[in-house]
Design a protein around this motif. Structure first.
Motif, PDB file in Angstrom:
ATOM      1  N   THR A 145       0.819  -1.220   0.000  1.00 17.57           N
ATOM      2  CA  THR A 145       0.000   0.000   0.000  1.00 17.57           C
ATOM      3  C   THR A 145       0.849   1.265   0.000  1.00 17.57           C
ATOM      4  O   THR A 145       0.313   2.373   0.056  1.00 17.57           O
ATOM      5  CB  THR A 145      -0.940   0.009   1.223  1.00 17.57           C
ATOM      6  OG1 THR A 145      -0.173  -0.134   2.427  1.00 17.57           O
ATOM      7  CG2 THR A 145      -1.946  -1.124   1.144  1.00 17.57           C
ATOM      8  N   ASP A 146       2.162   1.101  -0.083  1.00 20.45           N
ATOM      9  CA  ASP A 146       3.077   2.244  -0.154  1.00 20.45           C
ATOM     10  C   ASP A 146       2.852   2.980  -1.483  1.00 20.45           C
ATOM     11  O   ASP A 146       2.699   2.349  -2.532  1.00 20.45           O
ATOM     12  CB  ASP A 146       4.518   1.730  -0.075  1.00 20.45           C
ATOM     13  CG  ASP A 146       5.541   2.844   0.040  1.00 20.45           C
ATOM     14  OD1 ASP A 146       5.620   3.676  -0.891  1.00 20.45           O
ATOM     15  OD2 ASP A 146       6.280   2.864   1.032  1.00 20.45           O
ATOM     16  N   PRO A 147       2.820   4.317  -1.463  1.00 21.86           N
ATOM     17  CA  PRO A 147       2.622   5.079  -2.712  1.00 21.86           C
ATOM     18  C   PRO A 147       3.608   4.728  -3.820  1.00 21.86           C
ATOM     19  O   PRO A 147       3.293   4.866  -5.002  1.00 21.86           O
ATOM     20  CB  PRO A 147       2.786   6.530  -2.257  1.00 21.86           C
ATOM     21  CG  PRO A 147       2.389   6.518  -0.813  1.00 21.86           C
ATOM     22  CD  PRO A 147       2.871   5.195  -0.279  1.00 21.86           C
ATOM     23  N   ARG A 148       4.796   4.265  -3.466  1.00 24.59           N
ATOM     24  CA  ARG A 148       5.791   3.909  -4.482  1.00 24.59           C
ATOM     25  C   ARG A 148       5.390   2.666  -5.267  1.00 24.59           C
ATOM     26  O   ARG A 148       5.827   2.481  -6.409  1.00 24.59           O
ATOM     27  CB  ARG A 148       7.150   3.649  -3.820  1.00 24.59           C
ATOM     28  CG  ARG A 148       7.811   4.853  -3.201  1.00 24.59           C
ATOM     29  CD  ARG A 148       9.054   4.419  -2.452  1.00 24.59           C
ATOM     30  NE  ARG A 148       8.726   3.533  -1.333  1.00 24.59           N
ATOM     31  CZ  ARG A 148       9.625   2.837  -0.637  1.00 24.59           C
ATOM     32  NH1 ARG A 148      10.911   2.886  -0.991  1.00 24.59           N
ATOM     33  NH2 ARG A 148       9.251   2.074   0.384  1.00 24.59           N
ATOM     34  N   PHE A 149       4.556   1.812  -4.666  1.00 24.73           N
ATOM     35  CA  PHE A 149       4.304   0.500  -5.256  1.00 24.73           C
ATOM     36  C   PHE A 149       2.834   0.208  -5.567  1.00 24.73           C
ATOM     37  O   PHE A 149       2.551  -0.666  -6.393  1.00 24.73           O
ATOM     38  CB  PHE A 149       4.822  -0.594  -4.313  1.00 24.73           C
ATOM     39  CG  PHE A 149       6.257  -0.428  -3.903  1.00 24.73           C
ATOM     40  CD1 PHE A 149       7.271  -0.358  -4.852  1.00 24.73           C
ATOM     41  CD2 PHE A 149       6.616  -0.346  -2.561  1.00 24.73           C
ATOM     42  CE1 PHE A 149       8.596  -0.209  -4.479  1.00 24.73           C
ATOM     43  CE2 PHE A 149       7.941  -0.200  -2.173  1.00 24.73           C
ATOM     44  CZ  PHE A 149       8.935  -0.129  -3.131  1.00 24.73           C
ATOM     45  N   LYS A 150       1.912   0.900  -4.939  1.00 27.49           N
ATOM     46  CA  LYS A 150       0.505   0.485  -4.987  1.00 27.49           C
ATOM     47  C   LYS A 150      -0.152   0.628  -6.355  1.00 27.49           C
ATOM     48  O   LYS A 150      -1.189   0.002  -6.607  1.00 27.49           O
ATOM     49  CB  LYS A 150      -0.303   1.259  -3.942  1.00 27.49           C
ATOM     50  CG  LYS A 150      -0.430   2.762  -4.215  1.00 27.49           C
ATOM     51  CD  LYS A 150      -1.244   3.426  -3.120  1.00 27.49           C
ATOM     52  CE  LYS A 150      -1.446   4.916  -3.389  1.00 27.49           C
ATOM     53  NZ  LYS A 150      -2.259   5.552  -2.321  1.00 27.49           N
ATOM     54  N   LEU A 190      -7.030  -3.828  -5.152  1.00 26.75           N
ATOM     55  CA  LEU A 190      -7.404  -4.925  -4.271  1.00 26.75           C
ATOM     56  C   LEU A 190      -8.039  -4.429  -2.980  1.00 26.75           C
ATOM     57  O   LEU A 190      -7.710  -3.354  -2.477  1.00 26.75           O
ATOM     58  CB  LEU A 190      -6.171  -5.763  -3.936  1.00 26.75           C
ATOM     59  CG  LEU A 190      -5.346  -6.279  -5.123  1.00 26.75           C
ATOM     60  CD1 LEU A 190      -4.146  -7.061  -4.613  1.00 26.75           C
ATOM     61  CD2 LEU A 190      -6.197  -7.122  -6.056  1.00 26.75           C
ATOM     62  N   ASN A 191      -8.931  -5.240  -2.436  1.00 32.61           N
ATOM     63  CA  ASN A 191      -9.494  -4.913  -1.126  1.00 32.61           C
ATOM     64  C   ASN A 191      -8.573  -5.438  -0.030  1.00 32.61           C
ATOM     65  O   ASN A 191      -7.573  -6.115  -0.295  1.00 32.61           O
ATOM     66  CB  ASN A 191     -10.923  -5.445  -0.987  1.00 32.61           C
ATOM     67  CG  ASN A 191     -11.003  -6.960  -1.113  1.00 32.61           C
ATOM     68  OD1 ASN A 191     -10.168  -7.679  -0.587  1.00 32.61           O
ATOM     69  ND2 ASN A 191     -12.018  -7.442  -1.835  1.00 32.61           N
ATOM     70  N   ARG A 192      -8.917  -5.154   1.200  1.00 28.67           N
ATOM     71  CA  ARG A 192      -8.037  -5.482   2.325  1.00 28.67           C
ATOM     72  C   ARG A 192      -7.805  -6.992   2.458  1.00 28.67           C
ATOM     73  O   ARG A 192      -6.706  -7.447   2.767  1.00 28.67           O
ATOM     74  CB  ARG A 192      -8.643  -4.929   3.617  1.00 28.67           C
ATOM     75  CG  ARG A 192      -7.667  -4.829   4.784  1.00 28.67           C
ATOM     76  CD  ARG A 192      -6.709  -3.686   4.582  1.00 28.67           C
ATOM     77  NE  ARG A 192      -5.829  -3.511   5.740  1.00 28.67           N
ATOM     78  CZ  ARG A 192      -4.834  -2.648   5.783  1.00 28.67           C
ATOM     79  NH1 ARG A 192      -4.582  -1.864   4.750  1.00 28.67           N
ATOM     80  NH2 ARG A 192      -4.078  -2.536   6.869  1.00 28.67           N
ATOM     81  N   VAL A 193      -8.856  -7.763   2.238  1.00 26.68           N
ATOM     82  CA  VAL A 193      -8.734  -9.213   2.342  1.00 26.68           C
ATOM     83  C   VAL A 193      -7.768  -9.748   1.292  1.00 26.68           C
ATOM     84  O   VAL A 193      -6.915 -10.593   1.578  1.00 26.68           O
ATOM     85  CB  VAL A 193     -10.117  -9.878   2.193  1.00 26.68           C
ATOM     86  CG1 VAL A 193      -9.979 -11.397   2.093  1.00 26.68           C
ATOM     87  CG2 VAL A 193     -11.005  -9.506   3.378  1.00 26.68           C
ATOM     88  N   GLN A 194      -7.899  -9.262   0.083  1.00 29.89           N
ATOM     89  CA  GLN A 194      -7.024  -9.720  -1.003  1.00 29.89           C
ATOM     90  C   GLN A 194      -5.576  -9.310  -0.766  1.00 29.89           C
ATOM     91  O   GLN A 194      -4.648 -10.074  -1.033  1.00 29.89           O
ATOM     92  CB  GLN A 194      -7.530  -9.173  -2.335  1.00 29.89           C
ATOM     93  CG  GLN A 194      -8.864  -9.764  -2.764  1.00 29.89           C
ATOM     94  CD  GLN A 194      -9.497  -8.990  -3.909  1.00 29.89           C
ATOM     95  OE1 GLN A 194      -9.432  -7.765  -3.936  1.00 29.89           O
ATOM     96  NE2 GLN A 194     -10.096  -9.708  -4.839  1.00 29.89           N
TER      97      GLN A 194
END
Length: 280
Positions: A145-150, A190-194
């Motif tokens: 969830t980091d802005p560099r990667f999301k 993706l949602n949190r579960v995924q």
């Protein structure tokens, strides 16, 4: 190219014969390294470390031998005086009283001080080692969830050593398949579960490959296939290198695609498509 688990297993073998041992003699095949022979002779190996696909031999001085196997490098551990029959070029030989660790074919080899390690072009930019025992699924969730990667596609992100060090082609396909996700998705889709499932799969598959000697398929499936007389190639992977065969999980067809000249395998039937990710 060897991936993180293969490098770690090689490191384990090297550590078993070199750690806490005195280097009585050594050979450095690259011209720019020959000056270090006298410097390193007589030193004791403090530890063997892996960072992604790089292997670090730390001596009890300020020096460390850095090596990256790249495509063709390979380590051999032998009794001293015994050399494997090979046409490869010997690059490094570290000799203790009883054993030798031999590196063939690699060319990305350096002798570095502790300070130089911190600024090395590869080491200074890579992410956490995938087999670091302190790495948790929550830490991986944070990186996803980091802005560099999301906003990057999973298929691309999972080959970026700045995201995670040690993942290569087969681990990428196996991890994303285990998580049941379309490789063209991005973490932001993706949602949190995924995301949690992907983080856990990343650790599980990488550690499974390391502990099993390269098998990423589930133990029960691999055991069953082996008992049926199937070859290692047939039971090693759940998805990788199995184009046109049936997915072991759902029976769907395994498809192969190419991204930046790298093979990618997935199952269209059980790896969620974009519109399915928005629920939950």
């Amino acid at each position: 190219m060897p991936e993180g688990p293969e490098i770690r297993r090689a490191a384990d073998k090297i550590a078993a014969v070199l750690e806490n041992e005195v280097i009585e003699d050594l050979f450095l095949g690259l011209g720019r390294l020959k000056k270090f022979r006298r410097t390193l002779t007589g030193t004791r190996v403090r530890s063997i470390e892996t960072r992604g696909k790089a292997l670090l031999t730390h001596f009890n001085t300020d020096w460390t031998l850095y090596s990256h196997n790249q495509l063709y490098g390979v380590w051999h551990v032998v009794d001293r005086g015994q050399y494997p029959t090979t046409t490869r070029t010997l690059r490094v030989a570290l000799h203790t009283a009883r054993h030798s660790a031999l590196l063939y074919s690699a060319s990305d080899i350096w002798v570095l001080t502790k300070k130089q390690l911190t600024t090395h072009p590869f080491l200074s930019r890579i992410g956490p080692d995938i087999l670091d025992t302190s790495l948790t699924w929550r830490a991986l969730l944070s990186r996803l969830t980091d802005p560099r990667f999301k906003s990057r596609k999973l298929a691309t992100l999972y080959l970026d050593q700045q995201f995670l060090a040690g993942i290569g082609n087969y681990l990428r396909s196996e991890i994303i398949h285990d998580a049941g996700l379309d490789p063209t998705l991005r973490p932001i889709d993706l949602n949190r579960v995924q995301l949690g499932r992907l983080a856990r799969s990343t650790l599980t598959i990488s550690k499974r490959s390391y502990t099993s000697g390269g098998i990423t398929n589930k133990a029960g499936i691999a055991k069953k296939l082996k008992s049926q007389g199937k070859s290692r190639a047939a039971y090693r992977f759940a998805i990788f290198d199995r184009e046109g065969e049936c997915c072991y999980r759902c029976g769907g067809s395994v498809i192969r695609s190419t991204l930046n000249s790298r093979r990618l395998y997935s199952c269209a039937q059980c790896q969620a498509s974009l519109f399915e990710t928005q629920s939950g």
